[in-house]
Design a protein around this motif. Structure first.
Motif, mmCIF file in Angstrom:
data_model
loop_
_atom_site.group_PDB
_atom_site.id
_atom_site.type_symbol
_atom_site.label_atom_id
_atom_site.label_comp_id
_atom_site.label_asym_id
_atom_site.label_seq_id
_atom_site.Cartn_x
_atom_site.Cartn_y
_atom_site.Cartn_z
ATOM 1 N N THR A 124 0.823 -1.207 0.000
ATOM 2 C CA THR A 124 0.000 0.000 0.000
ATOM 3 C C THR A 124 0.856 1.255 0.000
ATOM 4 O O THR A 124 0.639 2.187 -0.792
ATOM 5 C CB THR A 124 -0.935 0.011 1.228
ATOM 6 N N VAL A 125 1.846 1.291 0.887
ATOM 7 C CA VAL A 125 2.714 2.471 1.003
ATOM 8 C C VAL A 125 3.548 2.665 -0.258
ATOM 9 O O VAL A 125 3.717 3.792 -0.745
ATOM 10 C CB VAL A 125 3.629 2.328 2.239
ATOM 11 N N TYR A 126 4.058 1.571 -0.805
ATOM 12 C CA TYR A 126 4.915 1.666 -1.997
ATOM 13 C C TYR A 126 4.156 2.265 -3.176
ATOM 14 O O TYR A 126 4.618 3.222 -3.818
ATOM 15 C CB TYR A 126 5.448 0.282 -2.354
ATOM 16 N N TYR A 127 2.976 1.723 -3.465
ATOM 17 C CA TYR A 127 2.239 2.210 -4.638
ATOM 18 C C TYR A 127 1.634 3.592 -4.401
ATOM 19 O O TYR A 127 1.511 4.391 -5.332
ATOM 20 C CB TYR A 127 1.163 1.190 -5.035
ATOM 21 N N ALA A 128 1.302 3.894 -3.160
ATOM 22 C CA ALA A 128 0.846 5.255 -2.848
ATOM 23 C C ALA A 128 1.971 6.255 -3.068
ATOM 24 O O ALA A 128 1.753 7.351 -3.614
ATOM 25 C CB ALA A 128 0.353 5.328 -1.404
ATOM 26 N N SER A 129 3.185 5.895 -2.681
ATOM 27 C CA SER A 129 4.335 6.780 -2.879
ATOM 28 C C SER A 129 4.641 6.952 -4.360
ATOM 29 O O SER A 129 5.008 8.051 -4.807
ATOM 30 C CB SER A 129 5.564 6.207 -2.150
ATOM 31 N N MET A 130 4.519 5.880 -5.135
ATOM 32 C CA MET A 130 4.749 5.990 -6.575
ATOM 33 C C MET A 130 3.740 6.943 -7.220
ATOM 34 O O MET A 130 4.094 7.754 -8.080
ATOM 35 C CB MET A 130 4.639 4.600 -7.228
ATOM 36 N N MET A 131 2.491 6.865 -6.799
ATOM 37 C CA MET A 131 1.459 7.749 -7.352
ATOM 38 C C MET A 131 1.727 9.207 -6.993
ATOM 39 O O MET A 131 1.396 10.114 -7.768
ATOM 40 C CB MET A 131 0.085 7.327 -6.823
ATOM 41 N N LEU A 132 2.354 9.437 -5.837
ATOM 42 C CA LEU A 132 2.645 10.799 -5.390
ATOM 43 C C LEU A 132 3.995 11.300 -5.873
ATOM 44 O O LEU A 132 4.371 12.444 -5.596
ATOM 45 C CB LEU A 132 2.605 10.861 -3.862
ATOM 46 N N GLY A 133 4.735 10.444 -6.569
ATOM 47 C CA GLY A 133 6.043 10.845 -7.076
ATOM 48 C C GLY A 133 7.131 10.892 -6.022
ATOM 49 O O GLY A 133 8.134 11.590 -6.195
ATOM 50 N N LEU A 134 6.963 10.150 -4.932
ATOM 51 C CA LEU A 134 7.971 10.116 -3.877
ATOM 52 C C LEU A 134 8.971 9.001 -4.151
ATOM 53 O O LEU A 134 8.600 7.919 -4.608
ATOM 54 C CB LEU A 134 7.299 9.895 -2.515
ATOM 55 N N ASP A 135 10.249 9.250 -3.877
ATOM 56 C CA ASP A 135 11.297 8.272 -4.144
ATOM 57 C C ASP A 135 11.224 7.100 -3.183
ATOM 58 O O ASP A 135 10.854 7.256 -2.011
ATOM 59 C CB ASP A 135 12.674 8.936 -4.053
ATOM 60 N N SER A 136 11.619 5.926 -3.685
ATOM 61 C CA SER A 136 11.591 4.712 -2.874
ATOM 62 C C SER A 136 12.635 3.739 -3.400
ATOM 63 O O SER A 136 12.931 3.718 -4.598
ATOM 64 C CB SER A 136 10.201 4.062 -2.950
ATOM 65 N N PRO A 137 13.213 2.907 -2.525
ATOM 66 C CA PRO A 137 14.030 1.788 -3.008
ATOM 67 C C PRO A 137 13.129 0.779 -3.712
ATOM 68 O O PRO A 137 11.900 0.883 -3.642
ATOM 69 C CB PRO A 137 14.636 1.222 -1.727
ATOM 70 N N PRO A 138 13.692 -0.217 -4.395
ATOM 71 C CA PRO A 138 12.854 -1.230 -5.059
ATOM 72 C C PRO A 138 11.889 -1.896 -4.077
ATOM 73 O O PRO A 138 12.186 -2.028 -2.889
ATOM 74 C CB PRO A 138 13.882 -2.227 -5.604
ATOM 75 N N LEU A 139 10.744 -2.327 -4.596
ATOM 76 C CA LEU A 139 9.711 -2.927 -3.751
ATOM 77 C C LEU A 139 10.241 -4.124 -2.979
ATOM 78 O O LEU A 139 9.941 -4.283 -1.779
ATOM 79 C CB LEU A 139 8.512 -3.346 -4.616
ATOM 80 N N SER A 140 11.032 -4.985 -3.626
ATOM 81 C CA SER A 140 11.544 -6.179 -2.951
ATOM 82 C C SER A 140 12.422 -5.802 -1.763
ATOM 83 O O SER A 140 12.335 -6.411 -0.693
ATOM 84 C CB SER A 140 12.334 -7.045 -3.934
ATOM 85 N N LEU A 141 13.262 -4.766 -1.937
ATOM 86 C CA LEU A 141 14.135 -4.336 -0.844
ATOM 87 C C LEU A 141 13.325 -3.687 0.269
ATOM 88 O O LEU A 141 13.592 -3.914 1.459
ATOM 89 C CB LEU A 141 15.183 -3.362 -1.383
ATOM 90 N N LEU A 142 12.333 -2.899 -0.100
ATOM 91 C CA LEU A 142 11.466 -2.272 0.903
ATOM 92 C C LEU A 142 10.742 -3.341 1.714
ATOM 93 O O LEU A 142 10.597 -3.218 2.944
ATOM 94 C CB LEU A 142 10.460 -1.349 0.216
ATOM 95 N N MET A 143 10.310 -4.404 1.039
ATOM 96 C CA MET A 143 9.610 -5.499 1.719
ATOM 97 C C MET A 143 10.546 -6.202 2.711
ATOM 98 O O MET A 143 10.150 -6.494 3.856
ATOM 99 C CB MET A 143 9.090 -6.504 0.691
#
Length: 402
Positions: free
Chosen positions: A323-342
């Motif tokens: 939820t947080v990952y895809y919400a951040s992508m929609m808002l244009g916020l930077d994130s590490p890869p989903l697998s690493l975040l998980m």
């Protein structure tokens, strides 16, 4: 040993009620995280503000969560009724919780200023810290206390076990309400004329002193007993909450660079806190009812509750990360890869829940054995512990894996 009680029957229904409350509350808490992530520029300009975020959220959850836990125990013991008379269960809990909010918000603001000053974190003075903490604390505290009361009333009317829904509901309400009010109060306080700020500070100090005098000289009965137990406990826990804020500030560059972590902090810590809150509330009820023994070594039934906490985390954390990952992508916020975040979140979450299980049981059993109310100790200790240890573990795991 019933480590995974999600089966047909009473225990299975209780588990599903708790899981539903956790999922709904975590989704809602993402809104608070999104707001915090969107305020990353303000946090970069005023790093002292981030020092107040974890302890302010913790204070709302500790005061209102402990109140909800006490109300739940009163329901199981047949003492609860919808009555706000001064000496009633609801009346005593409401007045005690409000007075605790005023007193502890002042202490929290002072701690945040003192520790920030010692560590060279600049941006706000003592008046700013105290005003922001007290004004935002009173406003958000009143709202969260009202939500806790409504939750208790609905639970009582509908025959729902308050132990399973109180902590997720109150924790989420604390996240959603506290963060926006804290940020808006900071903007307002820093932007007002210094003379007006001084007058407001004088009024805040007067209100705090009046609340303290009322607590010492006028308050009696159940309200006094509640405050006598929780205020001495929450003062040092407020200090721990400030240290959690310091832990985030020390790695503020990474949190701002990967703003997904700012979005993640409220629902992740809130979710772990809610799991711990359910555990503590059920342990307290079990001890009040004589169903659980406060022995040094946890019994088989207690390990069953530990298993519930792990099962909740295995379901909740992956859903929360997605939820947080895809919400951040929609808002244009930077994130590490989903697998690493998980991996970061699951690793941190399981470490936190492991510690929460044993510290929650230790707090509940030791308080009960020494004649204190475990409802007043379990949830505050757990939420403060999660704030500090969770922050330290999350920052450590982020630095190790990024």
């Amino acid at each position: 040993m019933m480590l995974f009680p999600a089966v047909i029957g009473h225990q299975g229904r209780l588990f599903l009620v708790g899981l539903t409350a956790l999922l709904l509350s975590s989704f809602a808490a993402c809104a608070a995280g999104i707001y915090l992530g969107s305020a990353s520029d303000l946090i970069a300009l005023i790093p002292g503000l981030m020092v107040l975020v974890p302890p302010s959220i913790n204070m709302r959850g500790s005061i209102s969560g402990a109140m909800a836990s006490r109300l739940s125990s009163s329901m199981h013991l047949g003492e609860f009724e919808i009555d706000f008379h001064r000496d009633s269960v609801l009346g005593a809990n409401t007045s005690a919780s409000f007075l605790a909010t005023v007193l502890l918000s002042f202490v929290l603001g002072f701690f945040a200023w003192a520790i920030s000053g010692l560590l060279g974190i600049k941006g706000m003075g003592v008046a700013d810290f105290i005003l922001i903490s007290v004004l935002s604390g009173i406003l958000s505290g009143i709202l969260v206390i009202l939500i806790a009361l409504v939750t208790a009333a609905v639970s009582y009317k509908k025959g729902i076990d308050l132990d399973m829904i109180a902590s997720p509901t109150v924790t989420t309400a604390g996240d959603i309400i506290t963060i926006p009010i804290l940020v808006m109060t900071a903007v307002l306080v820093i932007g007002i004329d210094p003379q007006i700020r001084f007058l407001v500070l004088t009024a805040v100090i007067a209100v705090t002193v009046a609340a303290f005098i009322f607590y010492l000289c006028k308050l009696r009965g159940s309200s006094y007993v509640i405050l006598k137990e929780i205020v001495p406990l929450l003062i040092p826990l407020s200090f721990l909450g400030v240290l959690a804020g310091i832990a985030y500030v020390t790695d503020i560059g990474t949190l701002i660079t990967y703003a997904v972590f700012l979005v993640l902090i409220p629902p992740f810590m809130g979710g772990c806190g809610s799991i711990g809150g359910i555990l503590c509330s059920r342990l307290a009820t079990g001890m009040h009812m004589g169903e659980l023994s406060p022995s040094v070594i946890p019994t088989r039934e207690v390990f069953g509750h530990f298993g519930q906490s792990y099962l909740y985390s295995f379901i909740l954390i992956p859903v929360l990360v997605l939820t947080v990952y895809y919400a951040s992508m929609m808002l244009g916020l930077d994130s590490p890869p989903l697998s690493l975040l998980m991996v970061i979140c699951i690793t941190t979450g399981l470490l936190v829940i492991t510690l929460v299980n044993f510290i929650g049981y230790f707090a509940a059993s030791m308080s009960f054995r020494y004649g204190l109310d475990p409802d007043n100790f379990g949830i505050p200790v757990i939420t403060s512990f999660i704030d500090l240890t969770g922050a330290a573990l999350l920052v450590t795991v982020i630095n190790l894996l990024l």
